[in-house]
Structure formats: C-alpha cells, structure tokens
Design a protein around this motif. Structure first.
Motif, PDB file in Angstrom:
ATOM      1  N   THR A  27     -10.502   4.250   7.574  1.00 54.56           N
ATOM      2  CA  THR A  27     -11.725   3.809   7.488  1.00 54.56           C
ATOM      3  C   THR A  27     -11.796   2.841   8.832  1.00 54.56           C
ATOM      4  OG1 THR A  27     -11.496   3.569   5.243  1.00 54.56           O
ATOM      5  CG2 THR A  27     -12.702   1.689   6.194  1.00 54.56           C
TER       6      THR A  27
ATOM      7  N   LEU B 142      -6.802   3.712   4.747  1.00 48.20           N
ATOM      8  CA  LEU B 142      -7.322   2.439   5.386  1.00 48.20           C
ATOM      9  C   LEU B 142      -7.438   2.692   6.950  1.00 48.20           C
ATOM     10  CD1 LEU B 142      -7.806  -0.398   5.595  1.00 48.20           C
ATOM     11  CD2 LEU B 142      -5.314  -1.069   5.631  1.00 48.20           C
TER      12      LEU B 142
ATOM     13  N   GLU C 168      -3.019   5.346   0.567  1.00 47.98           N
ATOM     14  CA  GLU C 168      -3.846   4.391   0.831  1.00 47.98           C
ATOM     15  C   GLU C 168      -3.680   3.778   2.210  1.00 47.98           C
ATOM     16  OE1 GLU C 168      -2.099   1.680  -2.066  1.00 47.98           O
ATOM     17  OE2 GLU C 168      -3.611   2.254  -3.461  1.00 47.98           O
ATOM     18  N   GLN C 169      -2.590   3.981   3.001  1.00 46.67           N
ATOM     19  CA  GLN C 169      -2.534   3.503   4.246  1.00 46.67           C
ATOM     20  C   GLN C 169      -3.237   4.440   5.305  1.00 46.67           C
ATOM     21  OE1 GLN C 169       1.530   3.327   5.309  1.00 46.67           O
ATOM     22  NE2 GLN C 169       1.940   1.327   4.209  1.00 46.67           N
TER      23      GLN C 169
ATOM     24  N   ASP D  35     -10.633   6.463  -9.947  1.00 48.40           N
ATOM     25  CA  ASP D  35      -9.886   5.626 -10.424  1.00 48.40           C
ATOM     26  C   ASP D  35      -9.813   5.492 -11.882  1.00 48.40           C
ATOM     27  OD1 ASP D  35      -9.089   5.033  -7.704  1.00 48.40           O
ATOM     28  OD2 ASP D  35     -10.398   3.532  -7.622  1.00 48.40           O
TER      29      ASP D  35
ATOM     30  N   LEU E  14       0.781  -1.204  -0.090  1.00 47.66           N
ATOM     31  CA  LEU E  14       0.105  -0.064  -0.026  1.00 47.66           C
ATOM     32  C   LEU E  14       1.102   1.160  -0.081  1.00 47.66           C
ATOM     33  CD1 LEU E  14      -2.602  -0.912   2.956  1.00 47.66           C
ATOM     34  CD2 LEU E  14      -2.650  -1.070   0.282  1.00 47.66           C
TER      35      LEU E  14
ATOM     36  N   ARG F 288     -11.615  -1.267  -1.356  1.00 47.69           N
ATOM     37  CA  ARG F 288     -10.509  -1.640  -1.841  1.00 47.69           C
ATOM     38  C   ARG F 288     -10.808  -2.430  -3.334  1.00 47.69           C
ATOM     39  NH1 ARG F 288      -5.868  -0.768  -1.428  1.00 47.69           N
ATOM     40  NH2 ARG F 288      -5.122  -3.040  -1.561  1.00 47.69           N
ATOM     41  N   ARG F 289     -11.991  -3.154  -3.261  1.00 48.24           N
ATOM     42  CA  ARG F 289     -12.469  -3.855  -4.260  1.00 48.24           C
ATOM     43  C   ARG F 289     -13.170  -2.972  -5.326  1.00 48.24           C
ATOM     44  NH1 ARG F 289      -8.870  -7.212  -4.044  1.00 48.24           N
ATOM     45  NH2 ARG F 289      -9.123  -8.550  -2.029  1.00 48.24           N
TER      46      ARG F 289
END
Length: 85
Positions: free
Chosen positions: A14, A11, A7-8, A59, A3, A52-53
């Motif tokens: 979240t 996360l 992104e970290q 994007d 990551l 994440r999915r």
C-alpha cells in the motif's frame, strides 16, 4: 497492535502506491495549488488507513469464528490455559 507478516507485506504494498501520491500532493501544495495538493495528500492517507479500519468480505468468516470460540470457551481471568497440578 502488532502486525503479522502478511499484514506487514500488505502495508508495504500500500505504501508503494500511497507515498508517491503524498509526495505529489506536498509538491503541489508548495507550488501554490493548495486545494488539489490537500486532496492528493488526503487520498494517500485514506489509502493507508481505510484497509486497516474497514471490514472486508474476507474478514467476516474469521471474525465469526473468533466470536463463536469466545462464546464457547470460557477462560478464567489470569489463566494462560495451562494446568497447574
């Protein structure tokens, strides 16, 4: 899959919201309300997994650019892009 820093951070943000929901769900299961507790745990898991999915509108341009670069630039297998002269 490594990551990046952003992104970290995403996360971690979240998890700040998902962990209390998961803990509440587990406590609710232990108190006897299995269905409601399981739904709360499922919601907490989905809060972490879905971002994440799923592909967001932000994007799409990055994926399109990556696809275009892969189509134009052909790197031979085993090559790291440096010239060995």
């Amino acid at each position: 899959m490594a990551l990046g820093i952003l992104e970290q951070v995403g996360l971690a943000a979240t998890l700040i919201f998902a962990l209390p929901v998961a803990v509440y769900g587990v406590q609710t299961i232990l108190d006897g309300s299995t269905l409601f507790g399981a739904v709360a745990v499922l919601i907490a898991v989905l809060m972490v997994v879905l971002p994440r999915r799923l592909t967001s509108p932000d994007d799409v341009p990055a994926k399109a650019a990556e696809t275009a670069v892969d189509a134009v630039v052909d790197t031979p297998d085993g090559s790291d892009g440096r010239d060995d002269r």
